[in-house]
Every structure is written in C-alpha cells, then in structure tokens.
Design a protein around this motif. Structure first.
Motif: not given
Length: 180
Positions: A95-100, A117-134
């Motif tokens: 999922r992170i790979a798809f977002v990126l 890029d300004a709307y999607w904010k892939a880095n924040l999305r990926s970081t939040r997903l990672l934190e949620a799974r951890l």
C-alpha cells in the motif's frame, strides 16, 4: 501511544496521527521521528496565505524539470526503506509502495503533477499508514482489503481499456473497408 490531529490534506484532515515511539526500539523510533519531520517539511510546512491549506517544498522543488522528480523519487525510496526496516506486513508495504508510485507517476507530469503533489501529500500519507500499522499490527487486514479493491479496480479498468481498443480497431477496419 499519542494521537494528535493535523490538517495535512482534505481526505485525511480528521484522521488521527498515531505516534508509537515509546513502544519501539530506539533505532525505529529515531527513523520514525526523522520520517515525520521530513514528511512535514516536504508536504505540509508552508501555509497558503488566506487559507487553511498547507503545502511543502516537494511540489516547489518538483517545478524544476528532472531534478525535482529525481528528488521526489529519492525521498520515496527513503520512506519505503524505513517502512521495510520496521517490519510492517507486506500488504502495508504494498500500500505504501502504491501511494509513492502514484505520486511519482502523476507527479512527473509538468505543472499538473506538482499541483497533484501539493494535494496528495504522499510522504505524510505513507508515514501515517506506517505509524498506524506499528501502533496496531492487527489492522493490516485493512490493507489487504484495500489491495483487493485496488486489484479489482485495475482489472475493471484494464477490461474497459481493452474493450475500447477492440471497438476502435473494429471501427477502423469497417471504416477503411479492410476485410479478411
């Protein structure tokens, strides 16, 4: 575990940001802190005057041809590397790979990609997903459901494109009078 709210983007404006530093080994916690700081800088560090919308420096750097896209790709590689080192499930990594990936592909379109890029904010999305799974490893089932839905959409879109191409080919054959 701490939670806070942030207005990173319209879709996730009310989504909690989960931090799990206390529950992790020091190296992973340090990686997550660096990732949070980097994601904020790249995706959410500058408030657009007169609005509540925020952008980061990534869409601005992305305006530079080739160099900007290369920078974004390098950052994505770092985000994915941190996610891989943390040991989250493969479904989460996918999922992170798809977002990126989506960010890289759409972001490579001049100007429009930078607006994305300004709307999607892939880095924040990926970081939040990672934190949620951890914070809740059992929630990885949500990623598997997401990937199944994504696969279904890809199959349907592929069939639609194939149908359009076959119809177009049939029309061209009939229009040009070519018969077998």
């Amino acid at each position: 575990m701490n939670t806070s709210r942030d207005s990173a983007d319209g879709a996730d404006a009310d989504a909690p940001i989960v931090t799990v530093d206390a529950d992790l080994d020091p190296a992973t916690a340090a990686d997550l802190r660096r990732l949070r700081d980097l994601s904020h800088l790249l995706d959410d560090s500058i408030r657009v005057p007169g609005t509540e919308f925020r952008v980061g420096i990534e869409p601005l750097i992305g305006l530079l041809p080739v160099v900007g896209d290369g920078f974004g790709l390098a950052v994505s590689a770092y985000v994915f590397a941190v996610a891989t080192r943390t040991g989250v499930p493969r479904a989460t990594l996918a999922r992170i790979a798809f977002v990126l990936w989506l960010d890289a592909v759409v972001g490579s379109v001049p100007v429009l990609g930078d607006l994305f890029d300004a709307y999607w904010k892939a880095n924040l999305r990926s970081t939040r997903l990672l934190e949620a799974r951890l914070a809740d490893p059992a929630s990885a089932a949500a990623d598997r459901r997401y990937l199944r839905r994504l696969a279904a959409v890809v199959v349907v879109l592929t069939l639609v494109v194939a149908a359009v191409l076959v119809t177009l080919a049939w029309w061209l054959v009939r229009t040009l009078g070519v018969s077998g």
